[in-house]
Scaffold this active site. Structure first.
Site, PDB file in Angstrom:
ATOM      1  CE  LYS A  35      -3.309   0.710   2.697  1.00 16.66           C
ATOM      2  NZ  LYS A  35      -3.972   0.641   4.108  1.00 16.66           N
ATOM      3  NE  ARG A  77       5.733   7.109   1.085  1.00 17.97           N
ATOM      4  CZ  ARG A  77       4.909   6.731   1.976  1.00 17.97           C
ATOM      5  NH1 ARG A  77       3.836   5.447   1.658  1.00 17.97           N
ATOM      6  NH2 ARG A  77       4.940   7.344   3.104  1.00 17.97           N
ATOM      7  CB  SER A 133       4.185  10.857  10.530  1.00 20.91           C
ATOM      8  OG  SER A 133       3.211  10.467   9.617  1.00 20.91           O
ATOM      9  CG  ASP A 143       0.520   0.361   9.267  1.00 20.08           C
ATOM     10  OD1 ASP A 143      -0.073   1.119   9.929  1.00 20.08           O
ATOM     11  OD2 ASP A 143       1.050   0.631   8.124  1.00 20.08           O
ATOM     12  NE  ARG A 166      -5.604   0.395  13.345  1.00 19.90           N
ATOM     13  CZ  ARG A 166      -5.045   0.522  12.136  1.00 19.90           C
ATOM     14  NH1 ARG A 166      -3.739   0.810  12.130  1.00 19.90           N
ATOM     15  NH2 ARG A 166      -5.654   0.569  10.904  1.00 19.90           N
ATOM     16  NE  ARG A 200      -2.740  -1.597   8.867  1.00 22.95           N
ATOM     17  CZ  ARG A 200      -2.179  -2.085   7.795  1.00 22.95           C
ATOM     18  NH1 ARG A 200      -2.276  -3.413   7.720  1.00 22.95           N
ATOM     19  NH2 ARG A 200      -1.761  -1.355   6.689  1.00 22.95           N
TER      20      ARG A 200
END
Length: 432
Positions: free
Chosen positions: A25, A30, A170, A318, A349, A391
């Site tokens: 992904k 990008r 980030s 992730d 999460r 997820r």
């Protein structure tokens, strides 16, 4: 037994087989954006099948970029580059559920000579965007938001390069600023507090841009032209995490994953799983457009625990949901710290993980910035919520493989955000 929004996962006795995964992904986003900015055509094979990366393509089309999907066994996207200038959109740029699309594309929109509005679904509308608003405003763009959240109304401008010290690590924000720096009239320097995934830098170089890295600092000169490329996107390592953790649950499991991304800033997952007892070997390793790609062969062993904190948390952000979901089956458990960012993802999460683990009978300590999950526990099947988070849905389908009794996950269709074929692929690999 499945309905449109529910999936039932039955316990398994082993995991065995071979799988090739949809394109990564992070790289797909990008590559699509840089192909749009490039001079000439690009051909991107194995482009991610997830809804998030489709959102990026949809926004690019609204900005006047011509692309088409080629039919065939593999997902192929052909993009006709527009150079560094896009066309003013006649509609709102719909980012769907994709924070990646909004954050990274805002760096490009900020450097265009028109105004645009970027919006998304309910979940995305709650996610903070101040991290891109502040530096892009400093570069000369004007951005209006809803208290720092979407929708974003961006008035583009001729951007000026800045020296910017990122307050929070980030990779998405870093890429946003590198893209904006490409459109600026001078050099942009970005310093990150911790080393994050470098897909933005690697992709920029693949398309012909020059940038310099020294430690945690990157410099890019504005006004560089990009050239189109022909590339095959490596298999998604974050998607592989679910199958790797499934294999880790069963001593004697055997799994082969081909054409998998092996980027060193992402491969910390493999180090952690190896420390936890998964036997991993890498073959056919090669470098393609600056990214390492290889075949992974794994065998399950006795599953040990881990502590994930500091730089590891940033590297595994992730993958933490699935590691936490299998934590009760480890010895002596898993502790996650420094993961406050997990509270502002597609769901909170940390809370989602704690809730579902407790519903399956696990003991969990929920921390402000993470979780403490003791090992040596048995879980039972249960009715779980996905919380609209892909997820979380996928992580608990893995935990369910070792549970006693069936597990039903409500809202499982959200897995299509990153991997539409996830449940059928998992089903093909498990033995019962």
């Amino acid at each position: 037994m499945r309905s449109e929004s529910d999936v039932t996962v039955c316990p398994a006795r082993n995991v065995r087989g071979s799988v090739s995964l949809p394109g990564d992904k992070s790289i797909s986003h990008r590559y699509a954006m840089l192909a749009a900015l490039a001079d000439g055509p690009s051909r991107l094979a194995n482009y991610s099948t997830g809804a998030d990366c489709a959102s990026t393509l949809g926004c690019l089309r609204s900005l006047g970029v011509k692309w088409e999907r080629k039919d065939g066994a593999e997902s192929v996207i052909e993009v006709q580059g527009s150079g560094l200038a896009f066309a003013a959109p006649s509609e709102v740029l719909d980012c769907g559920n994709s924070g990646s699309t909004m954050r990274m594309l805002s760096g490009i929109a900020a450097g265009q000579q028109f105004s645009s509005e970027m919006a998304g679904d309910k979940s995305l509308s709650r996610r903070p965007m101040e991290r891109v608003i502040v530096p892009l405003t400093a570069m000369g763009a004007k951005i209006a938001s809803q208290n720092g959240c979407p929708p974003l109304c961006i008035t583009g401008a001729q951007l000026t390069g800045i020296n910017y010290k990122m307050p929070v690590a980030s990779a998405q924000v870093k890429t946003c600023l590198l893209f904006a720096g490409l459109l600026a009239d001078s050099e942009t320097c970005i310093e990150e507090p911790l080393r994050t995934r470098d897909h933005g830098e690697v992709a920029l170089r693949a398309f012909g841009a020059q940038l310099d890295r020294k430690g945690n600092e990157m410099r890019i000169r504005g006004g560089q032209r990009l050239r189109g490329i022909e590339a095959r996107v490596p298999g998604d390592l974050s998607s592989a995490a679910f199958f790797l953790c499934a294999a880790a649950l069963f001593p004697g499991s055997q799994l082969t994953i081909t054409n998998l991304l092996m980027n060193p800033t992402r491969a910390r997952l493999l180090d952690i799983l190896a420390q936890m007892g998964l036997r991993i070997s890498v073959t056919q390793l090669e470098e393609v457009h600056g990214e390492l790609v290889g075949t992974l062969q794994v065998e399950g062993g006795r599953l040990k625990g881990a502590t994930i904190a500091g730089a590891d948390t940033a590297a595994l952000i992730d993958e933490i949901p699935v590691l936490a979901a299998i934590a009760p089956y480890t010895e002596p458990g898993i502790e996650v710290r420094d993961a406050k960012e997990l509270r502002v993802k597609e769901s909170d999460r940390i809370a989602s993980l704690a809730t579902n683990l407790r519903t399956m009978g696990a003991q969990v300590e929920e921390l402000q910035d993470g979780l403490k999950i003791p090992g040596g526990q048995s879980l039972h099947g249960a009715k779980l919520e996905s919380f609209g988070d892909h997820r979380i849905a996928m992580a608990f389908s893995i935990a369910a493989l070792r549970a006693q009794g069936d597990t039903m996950i409500h809202g499982s269709e959200c897995a299509a955000i990153s991997y539409p074929a996830f449940f059928s692929t998992l089903e093909a690999l498990v033995e019962r």
